[in-house]
Motif scaffolding. Structure first.
Motif, PDB file in Angstrom:
ATOM      1  N   TYR A 227       0.853  -1.200   0.000  1.00 36.68           N
ATOM      2  CA  TYR A 227       0.000   0.000   0.000  1.00 36.68           C
ATOM      3  C   TYR A 227       0.885   1.245   0.000  1.00 36.68           C
ATOM      4  N   VAL A 228       0.567   2.172  -0.883  1.00 32.14           N
ATOM      5  CA  VAL A 228       1.177   3.512  -0.798  1.00 32.14           C
ATOM      6  C   VAL A 228       0.061   4.551  -0.842  1.00 32.14           C
ATOM      7  N   PRO A 229       0.207   5.637  -0.070  1.00 27.43           N
ATOM      8  CA  PRO A 229      -0.843   6.671  -0.070  1.00 27.43           C
ATOM      9  C   PRO A 229      -0.951   7.352  -1.434  1.00 27.43           C
ATOM     10  N   GLU A 230      -2.112   7.951  -1.673  1.00 31.28           N
ATOM     11  CA  GLU A 230      -2.372   8.616  -2.958  1.00 31.28           C
ATOM     12  C   GLU A 230      -1.489   9.845  -3.178  1.00 31.28           C
ATOM     13  N   THR A 231      -1.279  10.642  -2.116  1.00 24.78           N
ATOM     14  CA  THR A 231      -0.638  11.952  -2.289  1.00 24.78           C
ATOM     15  C   THR A 231       0.820  11.818  -2.695  1.00 24.78           C
ATOM     16  N   ARG A 232       1.179  12.520  -3.781  1.00 22.50           N
ATOM     17  CA  ARG A 232       2.557  12.499  -4.274  1.00 22.50           C
ATOM     18  C   ARG A 232       3.257  13.791  -3.880  1.00 22.50           C
ATOM     19  N   LEU A 233       4.491  13.671  -3.375  1.00 19.95           N
ATOM     20  CA  LEU A 233       5.320  14.847  -3.091  1.00 19.95           C
ATOM     21  C   LEU A 233       6.481  14.785  -4.075  1.00 19.95           C
ATOM     22  N   THR A 234       6.454  15.662  -5.082  1.00 16.93           N
ATOM     23  CA  THR A 234       7.465  15.586  -6.142  1.00 16.93           C
ATOM     24  C   THR A 234       8.678  16.446  -5.796  1.00 16.93           C
TER      25      THR A 234
ATOM     26  N   GLY B  65      -4.954  12.083  11.506  1.00 17.16           N
ATOM     27  CA  GLY B  65      -5.644  10.986  12.189  1.00 17.16           C
ATOM     28  C   GLY B  65      -5.303   9.615  11.657  1.00 17.16           C
ATOM     29  N   LEU B  66      -4.382   9.546  10.665  1.00 19.00           N
ATOM     30  CA  LEU B  66      -3.963   8.237  10.159  1.00 19.00           C
ATOM     31  C   LEU B  66      -2.507   7.974  10.528  1.00 19.00           C
ATOM     32  N   GLY B  67      -2.208   6.740  10.899  1.00 12.48           N
ATOM     33  CA  GLY B  67      -0.846   6.369  11.273  1.00 12.48           C
ATOM     34  C   GLY B  67      -0.360   5.180  10.463  1.00 12.48           C
ATOM     35  N   SER B  68       0.779   4.640  10.870  1.00  9.38           N
ATOM     36  CA  SER B  68       1.383   3.523  10.136  1.00  9.38           C
ATOM     37  C   SER B  68       0.420   2.351   9.996  1.00  9.38           C
ATOM     38  N   SER B  69      -0.351   2.066  11.046  1.00 10.91           N
ATOM     39  CA  SER B  69      -1.258   0.909  10.972  1.00 10.91           C
ATOM     40  C   SER B  69      -2.248   1.055   9.823  1.00 10.91           C
ATOM     41  N   ASP B  70      -2.596   2.294   9.481  1.00 11.61           N
ATOM     42  CA  ASP B  70      -3.584   2.505   8.415  1.00 11.61           C
ATOM     43  C   ASP B  70      -3.021   2.206   7.028  1.00 11.61           C
ATOM     44  N   MET B  71      -1.696   2.098   6.911  1.00 10.38           N
ATOM     45  CA  MET B  71      -1.100   1.645   5.651  1.00 10.38           C
ATOM     46  C   MET B  71      -0.856   0.131   5.695  1.00 10.38           C
ATOM     47  N   ALA B  72      -0.493  -0.378   6.877  1.00 11.12           N
ATOM     48  CA  ALA B  72      -0.244  -1.821   7.015  1.00 11.12           C
ATOM     49  C   ALA B  72      -1.521  -2.625   6.791  1.00 11.12           C
ATOM     50  N   VAL B  73      -2.643  -2.080   7.265  1.00 11.54           N
ATOM     51  CA  VAL B  73      -3.914  -2.824   7.174  1.00 11.54           C
ATOM     52  C   VAL B  73      -4.278  -3.148   5.715  1.00 11.54           C
ATOM     53  N   PRO B  74      -4.325  -2.159   4.798  1.00 16.22           N
ATOM     54  CA  PRO B  74      -4.676  -2.525   3.415  1.00 16.22           C
ATOM     55  C   PRO B  74      -3.645  -3.456   2.758  1.00 16.22           C
TER      56      PRO B  74
ATOM     57  N   GLY C  48       4.855   4.324   3.235  1.00 17.38           N
ATOM     58  CA  GLY C  48       4.323   3.144   2.541  1.00 17.38           C
ATOM     59  C   GLY C  48       4.361   1.920   3.421  1.00 17.38           C
ATOM     60  N   ALA C  49       3.754   0.842   2.908  1.00 18.29           N
ATOM     61  CA  ALA C  49       3.722  -0.427   3.655  1.00 18.29           C
ATOM     62  C   ALA C  49       3.783  -1.597   2.684  1.00 18.29           C
ATOM     63  N   GLY C  50       4.468  -2.656   3.103  1.00 17.64           N
ATOM     64  CA  GLY C  50       4.483  -3.891   2.315  1.00 17.64           C
ATOM     65  C   GLY C  50       4.456  -5.065   3.269  1.00 17.64           C
ATOM     66  N   ALA C  51       3.785  -6.136   2.856  1.00 13.48           N
ATOM     67  CA  ALA C  51       3.646  -7.287   3.759  1.00 13.48           C
ATOM     68  C   ALA C  51       3.825  -8.582   2.989  1.00 13.48           C
ATOM     69  N   VAL C  52       4.249  -9.618   3.706  1.00 16.18           N
ATOM     70  CA  VAL C  52       4.317 -10.966   3.123  1.00 16.18           C
ATOM     71  C   VAL C  52       3.657 -11.945   4.084  1.00 16.18           C
ATOM     72  N   LEU C  53       3.181 -13.057   3.510  1.00 16.40           N
ATOM     73  CA  LEU C  53       2.671 -14.170   4.315  1.00 16.40           C
ATOM     74  C   LEU C  53       3.728 -15.268   4.294  1.00 16.40           C
ATOM     75  N   LEU C  54       4.047 -15.814   5.461  1.00 16.01           N
ATOM     76  CA  LEU C  54       4.986 -16.937   5.549  1.00 16.01           C
ATOM     77  C   LEU C  54       4.213 -18.192   5.937  1.00 16.01           C
ATOM     78  N   GLU C  55       4.476 -19.275   5.193  1.00 12.90           N
ATOM     79  CA  GLU C  55       3.852 -20.568   5.500  1.00 12.90           C
ATOM     80  C   GLU C  55       4.891 -21.663   5.323  1.00 12.90           C
ATOM     81  N   ALA C  56       4.615 -22.837   5.875  1.00 15.23           N
ATOM     82  CA  ALA C  56       5.525 -23.971   5.734  1.00 15.23           C
ATOM     83  C   ALA C  56       5.433 -24.522   4.318  1.00 15.23           C
TER      84      ALA C  56
END
Ligand code: UT7
Length: 329
Positions: free
Chosen positions: A14-21, A52-61, A164-172
């Motif tokens: 997930y990355v937020p919409e707003t761009r800072l160029t 009112g938004l923090g890191s968790s709000d990017m990790a969640v999506p 931004g946020a990125g996540a992976v799932l780990l399984e056996a």
């Protein structure tokens, strides 16, 4: 007894919409687009700007994308490790907040603070929980809202970082494609070059620390640069050597996106051509713990089962390391 191995079985981002160029920054500090591109490779970054938004709000999506792709119930998740230096709050852990927001009511979790190496350290830790046989589904998420700790009047840092946020799932897995090996390192004597001066137990927040801007990220760029070039290249070369791999065996290098010149030095040292290096620094900047999983997210459709991938990072602490993954899907 057969050894249990851990594989990355899904990726979300997930990355937020707003761009800072760079052109936006030209209006804020004494800098220019050419300088930023030639010194870092960055063209723009994403900023989580809504209050009112923090890191968790990017990790969640980012995690919800994984749940959707794998058709998983959040209750199936055993553990969430959240790598971040910008937690929602000093405590409780952002991992707990994420679990609550996604409904992962059976998961335990905690935050890992290892700056730009946070995702790499958490990936290794999460893999060991799977290898132990005690847990079946572990989420590792790297997330940072760097805009929360950046002084947008300091040209030395504000041009570099993004959110931004990125996540992976780990399984056996019973197959040969799994998280094969890691070399992880840290050296606290480097803390003086990249840190936040106040807000911890050493120097709690006061009116003076706020006025002195000591709650922002401080970096002595050139010193960090020198250590980063050597640290990331050395550890990546060491990982190849101890596994009898050469650049020819590697499908992709996934480097921490701090500076294009550090990435190039690492790739050269490993004998890799540029077409084997994941680079998205131009559009996201340095998202600290999120850079590696955001690369995997951007490149997911191009990855092939059995690809040899080296993830490498260097960051505050100092912390650094490299991990060899055989892609599992
Ligand atoms: O992710 C965690 C780990 N972090 C890193 O790996 C970051 C490592 N460091 C870096 O990437 C680089 O050191 C920076 C991108 C932060 C800075 O690049 P540099 O090539 O090391 O620049 P510098 O600090 O040596 O500054 C060179 C010149 C100076 O001017 P003089 O003294 O030569 O006249 C600076 O004042 O560039 C000037 N400068 C700027 N000019 C325009 C510094 N920042 C800027 C700026 N815009 N934003």
């Amino acid at each position: 007894m057969q050894k249990i191995n851990a594989a990355i079985t899904s990726v979300g981002g997930y990355v937020p919409e707003t761009r800072l160029t760079n052109f936006d920054l030209e209006k804020m500090v004494d800098t220019n687009n050419e300088w930023i591109i030639s010194r870092t490779g960055i063209e723009e970054r994403r900023i989580l700007k809504e209050p009112g938004l923090g890191s968790s709000d990017m990790a969640v999506p980012a995690i919800q994308e994984i749940l959707r792709k794998k058709n998983l119930n959040p209750k199936d998740i055993d553990c969430i490790i959240c790598a971040t230096v910008t937690p929602d709050m000093v405590f409780p852990a952002t991992a707990n907040i994420i679990a609550d927001k996604i409904g992962a009511t059976n998961a335990w979790g905690y935050d890992m603070s290892a700056a730009c190496s946070g995702f790499l350290f958490a990936l290794s830790t999460g893999a060991m929980y799977i290898e132990s046989g005690r847990y079946k589904k572990v989420i590792v998420v790297g997330v940072d809202k760097m805009s929360a700790i950046i002084d947008y009047t300091d040209r030395a840092t504000c041009i570099i970082f993004g959110d931004g946020a990125g996540a992976v799932l780990l399984e056996a897995t019973a197959e040969e494609n799994y998280i094969k090996d890691s070399i992880l390192k840290s050296d606290g004597s480097g803390r003086q070059f990249l840190h936040m001066k106040a807000g911890g137990s050493l120097k709690p927040a006061t009116m003076e620390t706020v006025l002195a801007k000591e709650h922002f990220a401080f970096q002595e760029g050139q010193s960090v640069f020198k250590f980063a070039v050597k640290g990331m290249a050395d550890v990546s070369a060491e990982l190849l050597e101890r596994n009898n791999l050469t650049g020819d065996d590697i499908a992709w290098l996934v480097p921490h996106q701090a500076n294009l010149r550090i990435i190039d030095a690492t790739a050269n040292r490993m004998g890799l051509s540029k077409d084997k290096v994941m680079i998205n620094i131009q559009k996201y900047g340095n998202t600290t713990a999120a850079t590696l999983p955001l690369c995997l997210w951007d490149w997911e459709s191009r990855l092939k089962k059995g690809d040899n991938i080296i993830l490498a990072a260097f960051g505050g602490g100092f912390t650094w390391g490299a991990t060899w993954v055989k892609w599992a899907y």
